[in-house]
Structure formats: structure tokens, C-alpha cells
Design an enzyme around this catalytic site. Structure first.
Site, PDB file in Angstrom:
ATOM      1  N   LYS A 174       0.818  -1.219   0.000  1.00  0.00           N
ATOM      2  CA  LYS A 174       0.000   0.000   0.000  1.00  0.00           C
ATOM      3  C   LYS A 174       0.857   1.278   0.000  1.00  0.00           C
ATOM      4  O   LYS A 174       2.072   1.208   0.125  1.00  0.00           O
ATOM      5  CB  LYS A 174      -0.932  -0.004   1.210  1.00  0.00           C
ATOM      6  CG  LYS A 174      -1.731  -1.272   1.359  1.00  0.00           C
ATOM      7  CD  LYS A 174      -2.655  -1.540   0.184  1.00  0.00           C
ATOM      8  CE  LYS A 174      -3.503  -2.758   0.507  1.00  0.00           C
ATOM      9  NZ  LYS A 174      -4.241  -3.334  -0.569  1.00  0.00           N
TER      10      LYS A 174
HETATM   11  C1  LIG Z   1      -5.340  -4.295   0.277  1.00  0.00           C
HETATM   12  C2  LIG Z   1      -6.762  -4.076   0.275  1.00  0.00           C
HETATM   13  C3  LIG Z   1      -7.569  -4.579   1.306  1.00  0.00           C
HETATM   14  C4  LIG Z   1      -7.054  -5.449   2.415  1.00  0.00           C
HETATM   15  O1  LIG Z   1      -5.994  -4.906   3.140  1.00  0.00           O
HETATM   16  P1  LIG Z   1      -4.955  -5.883   3.883  1.00  0.00           P
HETATM   17  O2  LIG Z   1      -4.259  -4.977   4.832  1.00  0.00           O
HETATM   18  O3  LIG Z   1      -4.055  -6.459   2.817  1.00  0.00           O
HETATM   19  O4  LIG Z   1      -5.753  -6.943   4.576  1.00  0.00           O
HETATM   20  C5  LIG Z   1      -8.924  -4.320   1.269  1.00  0.00           C
HETATM   21  N1  LIG Z   1      -9.458  -3.581   0.276  1.00  0.00           N
HETATM   22  C6  LIG Z   1      -8.716  -3.083  -0.727  1.00  0.00           C
HETATM   23  C7  LIG Z   1      -9.374  -2.269  -1.793  1.00  0.00           C
HETATM   24  C8  LIG Z   1      -7.346  -3.320  -0.774  1.00  0.00           C
HETATM   25  O5  LIG Z   1      -6.613  -2.835  -1.794  1.00  0.00           O
END
Ligand SMILES: *Cc1c(COP(=O)(O)O)cnc(C)c1O
Length: 193
Positions: A186
Site C-alpha cells: 500500500k
Molecule cells: C489491500 C486491500 C484490502 C485489504 O488490506 P490488507 O491490509 O491487505 O488486509 C482491502 N481492500 C482493498 C481495496 C485493498 O486494496
């Protein structure tokens, strides 16, 4: 991105300080052994930054989505609407609560098609999750306006767009609940969170 993180002295020092402050694995209590709970500091500072009444840190974006759904009382046989272009965790968190995901279409920006979303509302609809994909704001204002008369809570899945704004307001602060991710892929990473 994974393998190309910008981790400087400040981050490295912050991590090594944790090991000097006592037990690293206590989340609550044991105050004699561990005086500092950086997660609590993080929650406070995040609330201030986003001008949000509450902030609750959990282990991942997926866990955050599940907590948000549970906080709204989503359970067996309920329906939750979300969009077709998405990340799998959004759907997984709905299924994990025992509810049924209902998938609506996307628009030419690859974000939620609000008209299609509204057309899928049934008496079983317990929540709507709008996802701000890849740093681009979804039509959150339109969704709020159109969904108002149904009194269905809106969760913003803002895992991919931390810090992005729409009409000068931070995404993730415009719905009833906002969820963020600090996973390794992210915009800002803590490894997980
Ligand atoms: C990455 C992501 C998630 C989940 O996040 P994690 O921390 O990997 O569990 C949920 N929704 C979206 C749109 C994402 O890109």
C-alpha cells in the site's frame, strides 16, 4: 512497493526503541514491564490528523473491514453491496461475517456505479462498501445523497487511497466508517496493519 521501501534512520530508530522499552508483545496491561503503547499513540494522532472522532488500529485492512461490518451488526443472511472492480479482501470480509456480497457495476473511472448500486438495495441490505480504487476517489458524495433515504450505513474501503481527497476532504472520513491498510503493497506500509 515491496522491496523498494523508503526506510530511513527515523523508522529504524523507532523500531529499535521498541525493543528497549520492555515486552514487545503486550497489547494491554503489564504496565510495569511496558510503559509505552505506540499503537495507542498512533490511534490518537490518526484521529487528530483525519479529524475523526474514533480510530481503532487492528492487524490489517481485511480485519478493519470485518470489524466495521461487525460494528454495524452485519451477520448471517444479510446483504452487503460492493463494486465489481475491487480487491478480494472486501468480498472475503463480507463472507467472513456470514453475509452475502452483492456486486454492483463500475463506471468509466473503474469506481462504483451509484445508480446500479442503488438498484440492488433490498430489505436485506445492511451496508454498502464503496472502494476508492488506486488513489482515485469513488463517487462517495453521490452515494451518500442517493442512499440517504434508505438509511443504510456506508463503509469506505480506503485501503488503496490513504491521504487522497475529494472536495478537499480526506477519503475514508466521508462515510459512516472508513478502513485503511498498511500492508506491504500500500501507499504507506507498516508491513501489515
Ligand atoms: C489491500 C486491500 C484490502 C485489504 O488490506 P490488507 O491490509 O491487505 O488486509 C482491502 N481492500 C482493498 C481495496 C485493498 O486494496
Amino acid at each position: 512497493m515491496p522491496g523498494f521501501e523508503l526506510i530511513g534512520k527515523e523508522e529504524a530508530n523507532a523500531v529499535s526503541e521498541v525493543f528497549k522499552e520492555g515486552g514487545t508483545l503486550f497489547a494491554h496491561g503489564f504496565d510495569n514491564l511496558r510503559q509505552k503503547y505506540h499503537v495507542r499513540e498512533f490511534e490518537k494522532e490518526t484521529s487528530v490528523f483525519f479529524n475523526s472522532k474514533h480510530c481503532h488500529a487492528v492487524t490489517s485492512g481485511t480485519a478493519g473491514l470485518k470489524c466495521a461490518l461487525k460494528a454495524l451488526g452485519v451477520g448471517n443472511q444479510d446483504e452487503v453491496i460492493t463494486q465489481a472492480f475491487n480487491f478480494i479482501a472486501t468480498i472475503e470480509s463480507i463472507i467472513d461475517c456470514g453475509a452475502n456480497p452483492v456486486i454492483c457495476n463500475i463506471d468509466e473511472n473503474l469506481n462504483m456505479d451509484v445508480d446500479d448500486c442503488i438498484s440492488r438495495i433490498t430489505p436485506k441490505t445492511k451496508a454498502i462498501i464503496i472502494v476508492h480504487m488506486l488513489g482515485i476517489a469513488g463517487p462517495i458524495y453521490k452515494l451518500k445523497e442517493y442512499a440517504k433515504k434508505y438509511s443504510i450505513p456506508i463503509i469506505e474501503d480506503n485501503c488503496e487511497s490513504i491521504g487522497a481527497k475529494s472536495n478537499s476532504k480526506y477519503l475514508g472520513t466521508l462515510g459512516d466508517l472508513g478502513v485503511f491498510s498498511f500492508d506491504h503493497g500500500k501507499n504507506i506500509t507498516c508491513g501489515e496493519g
